[in-house]
Design a protein around this motif. Structure first.
Motif, PDB file in Angstrom:
ATOM      1  N   LEU A   1      30.226  18.165  81.893  1.00  0.00           N
ATOM      2  CA  LEU A   1      29.853  17.868  83.277  1.00  0.00           C
ATOM      3  C   LEU A   1      29.429  16.415  83.430  1.00  0.00           C
ATOM      4  N   HIS A   2      28.681  15.913  82.441  1.00  0.00           N
ATOM      5  CA  HIS A   2      28.227  14.520  82.515  1.00  0.00           C
ATOM      6  C   HIS A   2      29.423  13.572  82.475  1.00  0.00           C
ATOM      7  N   LYS A   3      30.383  13.845  81.630  1.00  0.00           N
ATOM      8  CA  LYS A   3      31.576  13.003  81.552  1.00  0.00           C
ATOM      9  C   LYS A   3      32.371  13.057  82.855  1.00  0.00           C
ATOM     10  N   GLN A   4      32.401  14.214  83.482  1.00  0.00           N
ATOM     11  CA  GLN A   4      33.203  14.402  84.685  1.00  0.00           C
ATOM     12  C   GLN A   4      32.552  13.810  85.933  1.00  0.00           C
ATOM     13  N   LEU A   5      31.218  13.804  85.981  1.00  0.00           N
ATOM     14  CA  LEU A   5      30.543  13.528  87.248  1.00  0.00           C
ATOM     15  C   LEU A   5      29.601  12.320  87.236  1.00  0.00           C
ATOM     16  N   SER A   6      29.460  11.638  86.109  1.00  0.00           N
ATOM     17  CA  SER A   6      28.460  10.573  86.020  1.00  0.00           C
ATOM     18  C   SER A   6      29.010   9.178  86.311  1.00  0.00           C
ATOM     19  N   ALA A   7      30.242   9.093  86.751  1.00  0.00           N
ATOM     20  CA  ALA A   7      30.831   7.767  86.990  1.00  0.00           C
ATOM     21  C   ALA A   7      30.050   6.989  88.046  1.00  0.00           C
ATOM     22  N   GLY A   8      29.580   7.689  89.065  1.00  0.00           N
ATOM     23  CA  GLY A   8      28.753   7.061  90.092  1.00  0.00           C
ATOM     24  C   GLY A   8      27.327   7.573  89.998  1.00  0.00           C
ATOM     25  N   GLN A   9      26.440   6.996  90.774  1.00  0.00           N
ATOM     26  CA  GLN A   9      25.052   7.456  90.752  1.00  0.00           C
ATOM     27  C   GLN A   9      24.912   8.821  91.402  1.00  0.00           C
ATOM     28  N   THR A  10      25.823   9.138  92.301  1.00  0.00           N
ATOM     29  CA  THR A  10      25.787  10.432  92.975  1.00  0.00           C
ATOM     30  C   THR A  10      27.148  11.114  92.874  1.00  0.00           C
ATOM     31  N   CYS A  11      27.137  12.414  93.103  1.00  0.00           N
ATOM     32  CA  CYS A  11      28.381  13.173  93.229  1.00  0.00           C
ATOM     33  C   CYS A  11      28.215  14.130  94.398  1.00  0.00           C
ATOM     34  N   SER A  12      29.318  14.587  94.952  1.00  0.00           N
ATOM     35  CA  SER A  12      29.235  15.506  96.082  1.00  0.00           C
ATOM     36  C   SER A  12      28.937  16.922  95.594  1.00  0.00           C
ATOM     37  N   LYS A  13      28.270  17.680  96.409  1.00  0.00           N
ATOM     38  CA  LYS A  13      27.981  19.076  96.079  1.00  0.00           C
ATOM     39  C   LYS A  13      29.275  19.846  95.881  1.00  0.00           C
ATOM     40  N   GLU A  14      30.263  19.541  96.690  1.00  0.00           N
ATOM     41  CA  GLU A  14      31.561  20.225  96.592  1.00  0.00           C
ATOM     42  C   GLU A  14      32.224  19.974  95.235  1.00  0.00           C
ATOM     43  N   GLU A  15      32.180  18.726  94.767  1.00  0.00           N
ATOM     44  CA  GLU A  15      32.800  18.404  93.485  1.00  0.00           C
ATOM     45  C   GLU A  15      32.029  19.050  92.335  1.00  0.00           C
ATOM     46  N   LEU A  16      30.715  19.054  92.429  1.00  0.00           N
ATOM     47  CA  LEU A  16      29.901  19.699  91.406  1.00  0.00           C
ATOM     48  C   LEU A  16      30.213  21.190  91.331  1.00  0.00           C
ATOM     49  N   GLN A  17      30.300  21.832  92.476  1.00  0.00           N
ATOM     50  CA  GLN A  17      30.630  23.263  92.506  1.00  0.00           C
ATOM     51  C   GLN A  17      31.988  23.527  91.861  1.00  0.00           C
ATOM     52  N   LYS A  18      32.937  22.660  92.126  1.00  0.00           N
ATOM     53  CA  LYS A  18      34.282  22.803  91.570  1.00  0.00           C
ATOM     54  C   LYS A  18      34.264  22.681  90.046  1.00  0.00           C
ATOM     55  N   LYS A  19      33.603  21.650  89.534  1.00  0.00           N
ATOM     56  CA  LYS A  19      33.554  21.441  88.088  1.00  0.00           C
ATOM     57  C   LYS A  19      32.754  22.544  87.403  1.00  0.00           C
ATOM     58  N   TRP A  20      31.676  22.959  88.018  1.00  0.00           N
ATOM     59  CA  TRP A  20      30.828  24.029  87.476  1.00  0.00           C
ATOM     60  C   TRP A  20      31.637  25.325  87.359  1.00  0.00           C
ATOM     61  N   LYS A  21      32.347  25.650  88.419  1.00  0.00           N
ATOM     62  CA  LYS A  21      33.175  26.861  88.421  1.00  0.00           C
ATOM     63  C   LYS A  21      34.279  26.768  87.386  1.00  0.00           C
ATOM     64  N   GLY A  22      34.873  25.577  87.225  1.00  0.00           N
ATOM     65  CA  GLY A  22      35.939  25.387  86.257  1.00  0.00           C
ATOM     66  C   GLY A  22      35.494  25.609  84.828  1.00  0.00           C
ATOM     67  N   LEU A  23      34.193  25.468  84.569  1.00  0.00           N
ATOM     68  CA  LEU A  23      33.643  25.723  83.239  1.00  0.00           C
ATOM     69  C   LEU A  23      33.143  27.153  83.095  1.00  0.00           C
ATOM     70  N   CYS A  24      33.416  27.969  84.114  1.00  0.00           N
ATOM     71  CA  CYS A  24      33.055  29.405  84.096  1.00  0.00           C
ATOM     72  C   CYS A  24      31.551  29.616  84.010  1.00  0.00           C
ATOM     73  N   LEU A  25      30.789  28.679  84.567  1.00  0.00           N
ATOM     74  CA  LEU A  25      29.339  28.814  84.588  1.00  0.00           C
ATOM     75  C   LEU A  25      28.913  29.641  85.795  1.00  0.00           C
ATOM     76  N   PRO A  26      27.792  30.370  85.679  1.00  0.00           N
ATOM     77  CA  PRO A  26      27.359  31.252  86.780  1.00  0.00           C
ATOM     78  C   PRO A  26      26.981  30.465  88.034  1.00  0.00           C
ATOM     79  N   MET A  27      27.591  30.810  89.157  1.00  0.00           N
ATOM     80  CA  MET A  27      27.347  30.093  90.404  1.00  0.00           C
ATOM     81  C   MET A  27      25.925  30.301  90.919  1.00  0.00           C
ATOM     82  N   ASP A  28      25.331  31.463  90.637  1.00  0.00           N
ATOM     83  CA  ASP A  28      23.958  31.691  91.102  1.00  0.00           C
ATOM     84  C   ASP A  28      22.984  30.754  90.395  1.00  0.00           C
TER      85      ASP A  28
END
Length: 215
Positions: A82-109
């Protein structure tokens, strides 16, 4: 009348020469990452591959650090991705985080709990969210910071696990405030106590150089 693309024999099937290498890399990545949902993870893998993005692949096979009392599904290896995918900028969008989180099969709750705990909106301060994830892994302030150092360091595995002191300050301050039991004076005094060690290491700090006191 048959359609122009009708296939009558195997000789008509054109297999790209690079396909065996792609499938071989995919298989190795799946074995190394051990996704809970292979289909969901595969979709994220090939989507990232087609876009030239960071793949959702662990650097190495790891043992799950979850316990019966603390099973978030998150592991240091997955947080590293996740850090490699989302740390390029100081912030990331909630939508992109949700997408990457889901792609790693992590629990959405669990993600929603972390977002609520951090009070995040549509734009997320990545290092603050990263700190919350380390807290989910460690459970204590000291353990959380050790996880952070081990994930963020550019040292080789098993090395000093050094990170820039300004990064440590951000993580420590955020988690200490989140804890709620530490006064600002204590936070400032603790960081000042590390400064001499940091100066000797050219602005870096390593895991073995700090401890956490609540007094």
């Amino acid at each position: 009348m048959p359609l122009p693309d009708t296939i009558y024999c195997a000789q008509q099937i054109n297999i790209p020469p690079q396909l065996p290498d792609i499938l071989k890399s995919f298989t190795k990545a799946a074995i190394r990452t051990q996704p809970k949902d292979l289909v969901l993870w595969s979709a994220a893998y090939f989507s990232a591959l087609s876009k030239g993005e960071c793949l959702p692949v662990k650097d190495r096979l790891e043992m799950n650090v979850a316990t019966p009392e603390r099973d978030t599904g998150l592991t240091p290896g997955l947080l590293t991705i996740l850090h490699k995918q989302l740390s390029a900028g100081q912030t990331c969008s909630k939508e992109e985080l949700q997408k990457k989180w889901k792609g790693l099969c992590l629990p959405m709750d669990q993600l929603e709990t972390l977002l609520l705990l951090g009070g995040f909106g549509s734009e997320i301060d990545w290092m603050e969210f990263f700190a919350l994830c380390c807290n989910a892994l460690g459970g204590t302030l000291l353990s959380s910071l050790k996880f952070a150092c081990e994930i963020l360091t550019e040292d080789e595995e098993g090395g000093a696990a050094r990170i820039p002191f300004n990064t440590f300050v951000k993580l420590y301050t955020y988690l200490a405030h989140l804890d709620g039991d530490m006064m600002q004076d204590h936070i400032d005094n603790y960081l000042s106590s590390l400064q001499a060690q940091v100066n000797k290491q050219n602005g870096m700090i390593q895991v073995s150089n700090f401890y956490i006191s609540r007094k």
